[in-house]
Design an enzyme around this catalytic site. Structure first.
Site, PDB file in Angstrom:
ATOM      1  N   PRO A 187       0.809  -1.209   0.000  1.00  0.00           N
ATOM      2  CA  PRO A 187       0.000   0.000   0.000  1.00  0.00           C
ATOM      3  C   PRO A 187       0.852   1.273   0.000  1.00  0.00           C
ATOM      4  CG  PRO A 187      -0.565  -1.501   1.826  1.00  0.00           C
ATOM      5  CD  PRO A 187       0.766  -1.903   1.294  1.00  0.00           C
ATOM      6  N   GLU A 188       0.303   2.341  -0.561  1.00  0.00           N
ATOM      7  CA  GLU A 188       0.955   3.639  -0.539  1.00  0.00           C
ATOM      8  C   GLU A 188       0.266   4.501   0.528  1.00  0.00           C
ATOM      9  OE1 GLU A 188       1.516   5.127  -4.567  1.00  0.00           O
ATOM     10  OE2 GLU A 188       1.538   3.085  -5.337  1.00  0.00           O
ATOM     11  N   LYS A 218       4.374   6.140   4.854  1.00  0.00           N
ATOM     12  CA  LYS A 218       3.716   4.841   4.698  1.00  0.00           C
ATOM     13  C   LYS A 218       3.769   4.008   5.978  1.00  0.00           C
ATOM     14  CE  LYS A 218       5.156   4.670  -0.165  1.00  0.00           C
ATOM     15  NZ  LYS A 218       5.854   3.853  -1.187  1.00  0.00           N
ATOM     16  N   HIS A 277      -2.345 -16.770   6.263  1.00  0.00           N
ATOM     17  CA  HIS A 277      -1.304 -15.740   6.259  1.00  0.00           C
ATOM     18  C   HIS A 277      -1.381 -14.811   7.463  1.00  0.00           C
ATOM     19  CE1 HIS A 277      -0.179 -17.103   2.286  1.00  0.00           C
ATOM     20  NE2 HIS A 277      -1.417 -16.954   1.874  1.00  0.00           N
ATOM     21  N   ARG A 311       3.260 -12.046   1.550  1.00  0.00           N
ATOM     22  CA  ARG A 311       4.682 -12.102   1.213  1.00  0.00           C
ATOM     23  C   ARG A 311       5.611 -12.040   2.424  1.00  0.00           C
ATOM     24  NH1 ARG A 311       5.669  -8.834  -4.461  1.00  0.00           N
ATOM     25  NH2 ARG A 311       3.713  -9.377  -5.465  1.00  0.00           N
ATOM     26  N   ARG A 326      10.964  -0.656 -12.106  1.00  0.00           N
ATOM     27  CA  ARG A 326       9.520  -0.521 -11.877  1.00  0.00           C
ATOM     28  C   ARG A 326       8.787  -0.305 -13.188  1.00  0.00           C
ATOM     29  NH1 ARG A 326       8.899   0.869  -6.470  1.00  0.00           N
ATOM     30  NH2 ARG A 326       6.800   0.025  -6.734  1.00  0.00           N
TER      31      ARG A 326
END
Length: 274
Positions: A2-3, A58, A91, A110, A262
């Site tokens: 997320p940003e 963030k 998770h 992840r 990117r």
């Protein structure tokens, strides 16, 4: 992901769900996520009360009775609150149990996310060490300081905006959107950005991130807020993930290149190389 808009949306959601709750115990299922001493973490967290929720760039901040819990969601991190029974989740890596039987669960496919427990007086030095730029607001994000910083760097403007030193909160998605709105080519060297372009980038950074917060962030793959709801900012994206489609402004086909590792989307007409 997320940003900043997604982290701010999570912050606002948690503020409605867990303030005032007292922690009874912690279940750490993936110890590598804890970046401060694990034994101290497990010892200090029980008994803490969640006083307020904050954010810096963030980073998500849990202000506790006498500590601050710093959470970085990285690529796939998300929080869910369960008022009673917690379902089995593959998770779920950190479970914060409260005295009222509620549980805050941190999930991360992840396993890139991090948690750190600090004394409040160490918070300023912590973020100074991260070399974070100002928040993307009219009050904090000074245009003249931004222009001067650009002139000192040969980095491509997109790469520079991503490194969090010029301004915090921009990630791959919103940098593409900001530069499209500002009509600036992503690979243009920072030191060659004109005053007009710098002003446009400054203005659009504030505007895009404010709009994204209002829209609850962008859900591209897996992001949800603290209530399990998707964001809707992706409905307003003009260039990100639009390769092969016509630019909504001029009709030219949107292109995608690799820049600094990117995927980068731009309109070759609106954002000319020269």
């Amino acid at each position: 992901m997320p940003e900043l808009p997604e982290v701010e949306t999570v912050r606002r959601g948690l503020e409605k769900l867990i303030l005032g709750k007292k922690i009874s115990n912690i279940d750490i299922r993936y110890p590598k996520m804890i970046k401060t001493d694990l034994d101290e973490f497990l010892k200090e967290m029980p008994g803490q009360v969640i006083q307020t929720m904050g954010r810096r760039g963030k980073y998500l901040l849990f202000y506790l009775s006498d500590k601050v819990l710093i959470s970085h969601l990285r690529m796939e991190g998300k929080y869910f609150y369960y008022p009673d029974q917690v379902p089995e989740r593959k998770h779920a890596h950190v479970l914060i149990h409260f005295e009222d039987d509620g549980t805050l669960v941190y999930e991360d496919v992840r396993k890139f996310g991090t948690l750190e427990l600090l004394a409040p007086e160490l918070l300023d030095s912590y973020f100074i060490s991260k070399k974070l730029g100002p928040e993307p607001t009219e009050k904090d994000f000074d245009l003249l300081t931004f222009e001067k910083a650009l002139k000192k760097s040969k980095k491509p403007i997109k790469t520079h905006l991503l490194d969090q030193t010029l301004v915090v909160g921009l990630g791959n998605i919103y940098v593409d959107e900001v530069l499209w709105r500002a009509k600036v080519y992503p690979a243009k060297s920072s030191q060659t950005i004109t005053k007009k372009e710098a002003r446009a980038i400054h203005e659009q950074t504030i505007s895009v991130l404010e709009q994204a917060v209002d829209m609850g962030g962008s859900t591209i793959r897996s992001y949800t807020n603290a209530f399990g709801e998707n964001g809707t900012m992706q409905e307003l994206h003009q260039v990100y993930d639009k390769a092969g489609l016509a630019c909504s402004r001029c009709g030219t086909i949107i292109e995608k290149i690799q820049l600094g590792g990117r995927g980068t989307h731009f309109c070759p007409r609106c954002q000319r190389r020269s």
